[in-house]
Design an enzyme around this catalytic site. Structure first.
Site, PDB file in Angstrom:
ATOM      1  N   CYS A 175       0.843  -1.195   0.000  1.00  0.00           N
ATOM      2  CA  CYS A 175       0.000   0.000   0.000  1.00  0.00           C
ATOM      3  C   CYS A 175       0.883   1.252   0.000  1.00  0.00           C
ATOM      4  CB  CYS A 175      -0.962  -0.041   1.192  1.00  0.00           C
ATOM      5  SG  CYS A 175      -2.179   1.274   1.215  1.00  0.00           S
ATOM      6  N   ASP A 231      -9.221  -3.444  -7.148  1.00  0.00           N
ATOM      7  CA  ASP A 231      -8.768  -2.382  -6.253  1.00  0.00           C
ATOM      8  C   ASP A 231      -9.402  -1.067  -6.693  1.00  0.00           C
ATOM      9  OD1 ASP A 231      -7.390  -0.429  -4.807  1.00  0.00           O
ATOM     10  OD2 ASP A 231      -5.476  -1.483  -4.935  1.00  0.00           O
ATOM     11  N   HIS A 266      -7.807  -4.220  -3.037  1.00  0.00           N
ATOM     12  CA  HIS A 266      -6.649  -3.631  -2.380  1.00  0.00           C
ATOM     13  C   HIS A 266      -6.319  -4.454  -1.134  1.00  0.00           C
ATOM     14  CE1 HIS A 266      -3.889  -0.289  -1.781  1.00  0.00           C
ATOM     15  NE2 HIS A 266      -4.180  -0.334  -0.493  1.00  0.00           N
TER      16      HIS A 266
END
Length: 298
Positions: A175, A231, A266
């Site tokens: 991330c 995502d 994600h």
């Protein structure tokens, strides 16, 4: 969530609380590295989290100095060995909590000296936050890329003096750390990088002047990007923009690759969260280790 004893320690260090014992926010960060899960990451499904044992490993907190500041970091390495390849493990926005520490132990079991620096240590303690928006605005948005690059340089320097072979160094991040992986592959002396769903485009600022798409042509080390097609925060067209930028760049840029998992959201590697997807996570891990071996970081 933090263990109750550690939470009590943090409560005593909140702004406005007494500091008569000489404790500092930095010592609290050191005490908490790898302990529990960050509150802001809720909802948690920690019962599914991988728990990598530390037997046969040297694990725990270390510090190293950068510009007069002692950067706390979590270290994991095979016990009694030197000349180890090095991997920098870069945190999510939630800091170096148990998931990042466990990932470092996984790399140690694969033969690496793994270092996960607490890259927000100067700005604050992410474990004190229960809301992502406040964490983003009060800590993450105030962390300069230049500071992060220097702290990672310092981590490699520490590794070279403590059993690691910095000539065989790699970087991986998740991330927020995925974006940093791309940036460091253009900045630092690593052989390879693996970026897990790091943002690729953005508007420059004084704190974050460039983004991966801006530095892509000048990569010094090839990066494997592991992304999810589901995502919602990283549109697929930004991956296409990144591929175009890489294709026009250095040999390392041209050697970089993407794997996009069709149904993965994600944070699909984050095994303590509902976003975890076992298939993509396991496949990505195998690819990451092979990427490092292929490019001389093993």
């Amino acid at each position: 969530m933090l263990r109750d004893d550690l939470k009590n320690d943090f409560d005593s260090l909140l702004p406005g609380r007494s500091n008569e014992q000489g404790a500092t926010r930095r010592t609290a960060l050191k005490a908490a590295l790898g302990a529990g899960y960050a509150a802001a990451a809720a909802p948690l499904t920690a019962q599914t989290a991988i728990r990598t044992p530390s037997d046969g490993l040297v694990v725990g907190e270390i510090t190293y100095e950068v510009g007069g500041f002692k950067v706390p970091a979590y270290r994991a390495a095979p016990a009694g060995r030197t000349g180890l390849p090095v991997v920098l493990v870069i945190q999510e926005i939630f800091g170096v909590h148990e998931y990042i520490a466990d990932t470092a132990r996984r790399f140690a079991r694969a033969g690496y000296l793994a270092i996960a620096p607490e890259l927000f240590a100067r700005q604050g303690d992410p474990t004190e936050y229960g809301e992502i928006a406040k964490l983003q605005s009060e800590i993450v948005a105030k962390v300069p890329d230049a500071q992060v690059m220097a702290d990672l340089d310092g981590a490699l320097k520490w590794a070279a003096a403590n059993g690691g072979d910095a000539r065989k160094a790699a970087i991986t991040g998740f991330c927020w750390g995925g974006r940093i992986t791309w940036l460091y592959a253009a900045h630092g002396p690593v052989k390879a990088g693996v970026a897990w769903y790091g943002r690729l485009v953005g508007t420059g600022s004084q704190v974050t002047p460039k983004h991966p798409v801006d530095i892509a042509p000048g990569l010094k080390a090839p990066v494997l990007g592991l992304y999810g097609a589901a995502d919602t925060g990283i549109p697929l067209d930004t991956i296409d923009k990144m591929k175009t930028a890489l294709a026009a760049g250095s040999p390392a840029a041209k050697a970089s690759q993407f794997v996009v998992y069709p149904d993965a959201p994600h944070a699909f590697h984050a095994d303590y969260r509902p976003s975890f997807r076992q298939g993509p996570a396991e496949d990505g891990w195998k690819r990451a280790l092979e990427w490092f071996r292929t490019h001389g970081a093993a």
